[in-house]
Design a protein around this motif. Structure first.
Motif, PDB file in Angstrom:
ATOM      1  N   CYS A 114       0.843  -1.202   0.000  1.00 27.44           N
ATOM      2  CA  CYS A 114       0.000   0.000   0.000  1.00 27.44           C
ATOM      3  C   CYS A 114       0.876   1.249   0.000  1.00 27.44           C
ATOM      4  O   CYS A 114       1.884   1.314   0.688  1.00 27.44           O
ATOM      5  CB  CYS A 114      -0.885  -0.028   1.244  1.00 27.44           C
ATOM      6  SG  CYS A 114      -1.580   1.564   1.707  1.00 27.44           S
ATOM      7  N   TYR A 115       0.473   2.251  -0.778  1.00 25.83           N
ATOM      8  CA  TYR A 115       1.281   3.475  -0.870  1.00 25.83           C
ATOM      9  C   TYR A 115       1.465   4.128   0.502  1.00 25.83           C
ATOM     10  O   TYR A 115       2.529   4.639   0.814  1.00 25.83           O
ATOM     11  CB  TYR A 115       0.626   4.491  -1.815  1.00 25.83           C
ATOM     12  CG  TYR A 115       0.597   4.075  -3.260  1.00 25.83           C
ATOM     13  CD1 TYR A 115       0.652   2.738  -3.636  1.00 25.83           C
ATOM     14  CD2 TYR A 115       0.506   5.032  -4.262  1.00 25.83           C
ATOM     15  CE1 TYR A 115       0.620   2.373  -4.964  1.00 25.83           C
ATOM     16  CE2 TYR A 115       0.478   4.665  -5.602  1.00 25.83           C
ATOM     17  CZ  TYR A 115       0.522   3.335  -5.940  1.00 25.83           C
ATOM     18  OH  TYR A 115       0.486   2.972  -7.254  1.00 25.83           O
ATOM     19  N   HIS A 155       1.033  -3.934  -6.600  1.00 26.90           N
ATOM     20  CA  HIS A 155      -0.024  -3.558  -5.652  1.00 26.90           C
ATOM     21  C   HIS A 155      -1.421  -3.687  -6.254  1.00 26.90           C
ATOM     22  O   HIS A 155      -2.351  -4.138  -5.596  1.00 26.90           O
ATOM     23  CB  HIS A 155       0.203  -2.136  -5.149  1.00 26.90           C
ATOM     24  CG  HIS A 155      -0.816  -1.693  -4.158  1.00 26.90           C
ATOM     25  ND1 HIS A 155      -0.968  -2.306  -2.935  1.00 26.90           N
ATOM     26  CD2 HIS A 155      -1.766  -0.724  -4.211  1.00 26.90           C
ATOM     27  CE1 HIS A 155      -1.955  -1.718  -2.285  1.00 26.90           C
ATOM     28  NE2 HIS A 155      -2.459  -0.760  -3.033  1.00 26.90           N
ATOM     29  N   CYS A 207      -7.993   3.071  -2.049  1.00 31.14           N
ATOM     30  CA  CYS A 207      -6.657   2.699  -2.541  1.00 31.14           C
ATOM     31  C   CYS A 207      -6.283   3.517  -3.784  1.00 31.14           C
ATOM     32  O   CYS A 207      -7.119   3.762  -4.651  1.00 31.14           O
ATOM     33  CB  CYS A 207      -6.705   1.208  -2.865  1.00 31.14           C
ATOM     34  SG  CYS A 207      -5.350   0.617  -3.875  1.00 31.14           S
ATOM     35  N   HIS A 241      -7.106   8.102   3.061  1.00 30.29           N
ATOM     36  CA  HIS A 241      -6.524   6.756   3.011  1.00 30.29           C
ATOM     37  C   HIS A 241      -5.680   6.419   4.254  1.00 30.29           C
ATOM     38  O   HIS A 241      -5.775   5.333   4.800  1.00 30.29           O
ATOM     39  CB  HIS A 241      -5.696   6.593   1.737  1.00 30.29           C
ATOM     40  CG  HIS A 241      -5.357   5.174   1.423  1.00 30.29           C
ATOM     41  ND1 HIS A 241      -6.310   4.196   1.279  1.00 30.29           N
ATOM     42  CD2 HIS A 241      -4.166   4.543   1.254  1.00 30.29           C
ATOM     43  CE1 HIS A 241      -5.730   3.042   1.014  1.00 30.29           C
ATOM     44  NE2 HIS A 241      -4.427   3.220   1.010  1.00 30.29           N
TER      45      HIS A 241
HETATM   46 FE1  FES Z   1      -3.102   1.818   0.112  1.00 31.21          FE
HETATM   47 FE2  FES Z   1      -3.732   0.719  -2.274  1.00 31.21          FE
HETATM   48  S1  FES Z   1      -2.633   2.479  -1.861  1.00 31.21           S
HETATM   49  S2  FES Z   1      -4.297   0.096  -0.284  1.00 31.21           S
END
Ligand code: FES
Length: 274
Positions: A114-115, A155, A207, A241
């Protein structure tokens, strides 16, 4: 601060093109507090999730149909009666294999790549760099161009898996509205499971990959009204997020803990209906 000549071959902040400053940082504030809090928070979740996943117990409340997300879906012959909503295509496993072994790696990879979490653990665990204007300890920097970090680019595919698992969590939430006598019922557990599933959806849909899937590479939004609408909603969620990433770690622990306590007869479920 004293300066030192850059060593030949040195990389990162010690490379020739950077200002020659020997001090790791000139910051005098407590820049190390956020990475420390991050590493503590992540550790709590990792330790809790590992212990619970390997416990292979107290994951299903037969009376009210509560299944913890750490064991969903339960697909092995070893799953307690009633907890396998999608059959048991997997034979009995040795007890050291977690019953959620099929989905847990995908959820883990979804969060690891995840970013937001990348930012969090690159700073707090990997210290690359630990904070703005604080030199990192690593001499070399290869970014995400080599193994293992090149996997970060996958991802989007873990997002697809996570979305599928969110559908399963939604099903678990729906069946948790089950009364002790077999009909409809609502308990505190049903509400906790439903809030958790809703927040998991919010985290998953917020996301960055999802946002790109929704509206990326479109030249004319006007020609794709449905995708544009979806992209607008996802974009709004996307601004939250980070908060959703942390909130869902908390609700996952809370949901699992509540179900474990009810399943182990340590507490009784607070019933509202049925
Ligand atoms: Fe966080 Fe995809 S960027 S779940």
């Amino acid at each position: 601060a004293p300066s030192k000549a850059p060593e030949s071959g040195a990389a990162g902040v010690f490379s020739r093109s950077r200002a020659a400053i020997a001090a790791k940082t000139l910051r005098t504030d407590r820049w190390w507090v956020p990475p420390l809090i991050t590493v503590l928070g992540l550790s709590v979740f990792v330790i809790y999730a590992t212990v619970r996943s390997f416990q292979n117990n107290w994951y299903w409340v037969e009376e009210y149909h509560y299944l913890t997300p750490f064991y969903s879906p339960c697909l092995s012959d070893a799953c307690v009666p009633g907890s396998s909503h999608f059959g048991t295509p997997i034979p009995k496993l040795p007890s050291w294999i977690p019953l959620g072994f099929l989905v847990l790696p995908f959820l883990l990879l979804f969060r690891l790549t995840c970013y937001y979490y990348r930012k969090a653990y690159y700073r707090s665990v990997w210290m690359s760099p630990p904070a703005c204007a604080v030199a990192e300890p690593h001499a070399k920097y290869t970014g995400e161009t080599r193994l293992p970090l090149i996997i970060q680019n996958a991802h989007r595919y873990f997002f697809y898996a996570a979305a599928l698992i969110a559908v399963i969590n939604t099903y678990d939430a729906a069946i948790s509205f089950h009364g002790a006598d077999g009909g409809f019922g609502i308990g505190l557990g049903s509400l906790i499971i439903t809030v958790n599933a809703t927040l998991l959806w919010a985290y998953t849909l917020s996301c960055h990959s999802c946002r790109h899937i929704a509206g990326g590479r479109l030249k004319h939004f006007s020609q794709h009204p449905v995708r544009y609408r979806f992209w607008t909603v996802v974009s709004k969620l996307n601004t939250r997020h980070m908060q959703l990433a942390w909130t869902t770690l908390g609700t996952l622990i809370l949901t699992d803990l509540y179900i474990a306590l009810v399943a182990a007869d340590k507490i009784s479920d607070l019933r509202i209906i049925g």
